[in-house]
Design a protein around this motif. Structure first.
Motif, PDB file in Angstrom:
ATOM      1  N   GLU A  31       0.841  -1.197   0.000  1.00 27.29           N
ATOM      2  CA  GLU A  31       0.000   0.000   0.000  1.00 27.29           C
ATOM      3  C   GLU A  31       0.878   1.249   0.000  1.00 27.29           C
ATOM      4  OE1 GLU A  31      -3.229   1.138  -0.269  1.00 27.29           O
ATOM      5  OE2 GLU A  31      -2.233   3.070   0.025  1.00 27.29           O
ATOM      6  N   ARG A  39     -10.030   4.895  -0.503  1.00 25.89           N
ATOM      7  CA  ARG A  39     -11.071   5.938  -0.528  1.00 25.89           C
ATOM      8  C   ARG A  39     -12.048   5.804   0.633  1.00 25.89           C
ATOM      9  NH1 ARG A  39     -12.494   5.016  -6.716  1.00 25.89           N
ATOM     10  NH2 ARG A  39     -11.017   3.283  -6.513  1.00 25.89           N
ATOM     11  N   VAL A 230       4.017   1.111  -5.168  1.00 25.67           N
ATOM     12  CA  VAL A 230       4.609   0.219  -6.182  1.00 25.67           C
ATOM     13  C   VAL A 230       5.014   1.054  -7.395  1.00 25.67           C
ATOM     14  CG1 VAL A 230       4.094  -1.649  -7.798  1.00 25.67           C
ATOM     15  CG2 VAL A 230       3.435  -1.841  -5.387  1.00 25.67           C
TER      16      VAL A 230
END
Ligand code: FAD
Length: 447
Positions: A31, A39, A230
């Motif tokens: 993450e 969200r 990432v």
């Protein structure tokens, strides 16, 4: 080395990881933010949890409802007793139910447009909207073009603009008619999507929606790595996939990318993704929606017989709800605000205009809160935007078929890839489950 590397710890990524774990696979979830939930993000206002992102759930959202129940997260009905308010053409009026108090001519026009919209949606298959015989026509124009072509009245157009802002975080001219029709159909129709009772705003979680993500992450333990954006996904000669973050590399036999399509463009793929996939990411932009909350000693509007629910044609606050913990207080008003006007203002000014909007609806007392908070999703540093994608004309027919088509052992999740309740928490959970099943099949095939 894990069986599956999941990118993104929103509801989609965490649901995928949970399901893959249940199926016996090792997972790691990467993450980019320093928190889970994506969200869904719960903050504190005057000691009350408030949702800066997703808040509501409703009937037929069975995937997220089952998940919340399994994790012991309790929901309550959205407060709706009393009269709703509408601020329209400079006047504030009260009404009951979901049909705002407009003139009979305006109401007839709204029904006419709704009927036409529903009729078009019958011809659009949710799973493959591009396959509809009228897909090219519907995707060639925006929702606004269509409203004008069917001579929708000014009030109907303004109501549809409010719907577009709160649903996709954009104006009707920015969203394809094909997308609008398909999206609403995936939610079960306009009534189901917009209603409180019997609709998507029926219930909410007093402790916030993020607790659901936090509990999923707690189950997964140190398999969830935070602060790990990432940057690159590379296929090695032995077919393993290496997923690189600034902090290190992770490898898996499959990858589930559970982020909005637009954010896929922020990851470098080696070998490069097929051009169709790259084009998709470029043409599936996120909308922008913002929220403002004010806390008061008590929900004083209830004393005047008001539900706290309101609709306004004058921004930036255009929809409000009462999300108070109870009659004793504190009273909490939630306002959806128009990102176009709101987001560029400095913090003090945002507070001033949001409170002025609350006061225009609920009286001067609303201008003097105990506490105030707002959040602009469009200006987030990392992975900006929301509530969901605002898909422009042309994108579905040109790029839609690649939305969740796997590339090698890379699978795509995220609410934007769902066929039911796409754009909502429920769609996110469903997409995670679907991608987990696909990755599971791939691992079986390769073993
Ligand atoms: C203001 C607002 C109000 C909303 N209201 C509701 C509501 O009332 N009800 C409802 O059902 N839905 C609502 N939604 C929509 C709902 O929040 C989303 O549908 C849902 O949270 C999407 O989940 P997801 O897992 O698909 O994506 P996300 O929640 O966006 O999760 C994706 C995650 O991936 C991470 N990420 C992105 N790129 C990378 C990368 N390169 N590397 C690592 N991590 C990355 C992000 O940080 C994020 O945590 C609302 C949204 C907003 C913004």
């Amino acid at each position: 080395m894990a069986d599956v590397v999941v990118v993104g710890a929103g509801f989609a990524g965490l649901s995928a990881a949970r399901e893959l774990t249940r199926l016996g696979h090792d997972v790691v979830v990467l993450e980019g933010r320093d928190r889970v939930g994506g969200r869904s993000y719960t903050a504190d206002l005057a000691g009350v949890p408030v949702d800066l992102g997703a808040t509501f759930v409703g009937p037929t959202q069975d995937a997220v409802l089952a998940l919340a129940a399994e994790l012991g997260c309790e929901s309550v009905p959205t407060y709706g007793r009393g009269k709703n308010l509408i601020r329209w053409r400079g006047r504030v009026r009260s009404y009951r139910s979901t049909i705002p108090r407009l003139s009979i001519i305006e109401l007839l026009d709204v029904s006419r447009i709704q009927w036409r919209f529903d009729r078009i949606s019958k011809k659009v298959p949710v799973a493959e909207p591009w396959a509809s015989p009228i897909a090219a026509d519907l995707d060639a124009i925006s929702l606004d073009d269509w409203l004008r072509s069917v001579h929708a009245g000014a009030s109907t157009r303004d109501l549809m603009a409010i719907m577009a802002r709160v649903t996709w975080g954009c104006e009707p001219r920015a969203v394809s008619l094909l997308h609008a029709v398909r999206y609403v159909k995936a939610a079960g129709g306009l009534g189901r999507m917009l209603d409180v009772e019997g609709g998507a705003q029926q219930d909410r979680f007093p402790a916030g929606t993020q607790q659901i993500a936090v509990r999923m992450a707690d189950e997964l333990g140190d398999r969830v790595v935070l602060g790990a954006p990432v940057q690159r996904i590379e296929r090695r000669p032995d077919s393993t996939l290496t997923v690189a973050t600034a902090g290190g590399e992770f490898s898996g036999r499959a990858v589930v990318v559970a982020i909005p399509p637009a954010h896929r463009a922020g990851i470098e793929f080696e070998p490069a993704l097929p051009p169709e996939h790259r084009e998709l990411a470029r043409h599936w932009p996120q909308g922008r929606l913002s929220k403002a909350y004010a806390a008061y000693q008590t929900p004083f509007w209830r004393d005047h017989g008001h539900s706290g629910e309101a609709l306004s044609d004058e921004g930036p606050v255009f929809i409000t709800f009462d999300v108070s913990p109870g009659p004793a207080g504190p009273g909490i008003l939630l306002g959806f605000t128009d990102a176009n006007v709101f987001d560029s203002l400095p913090g003090e000014k945002r507070r001033e205009v949001a409170l002025a909007g609350f006061a225009a609806l609920f009286g001067d007392a609303a201008a003097h809160p105990l506490d105030y908070l707002d959040h602009c999703w469009g200006t987030e540093q990392f992975a900006p935007g929301g509530p969901t994608a605002a898909v422009p004309p042309g994108s579905w027919t040109r790029h839609g078929r690649w939305l969740r088509a796997p590339v090698d052992a890379i699978f795509w999740a995220g609410t934007e890839t769902a066929d039911e309740w796409t754009g909502f928490l429920d769609g996110a959970v469903r997409s995670g489950m679907r991608a987990a099943a696909e990755a599971h099949q791939e691992l079986i095939r390769r073993s």
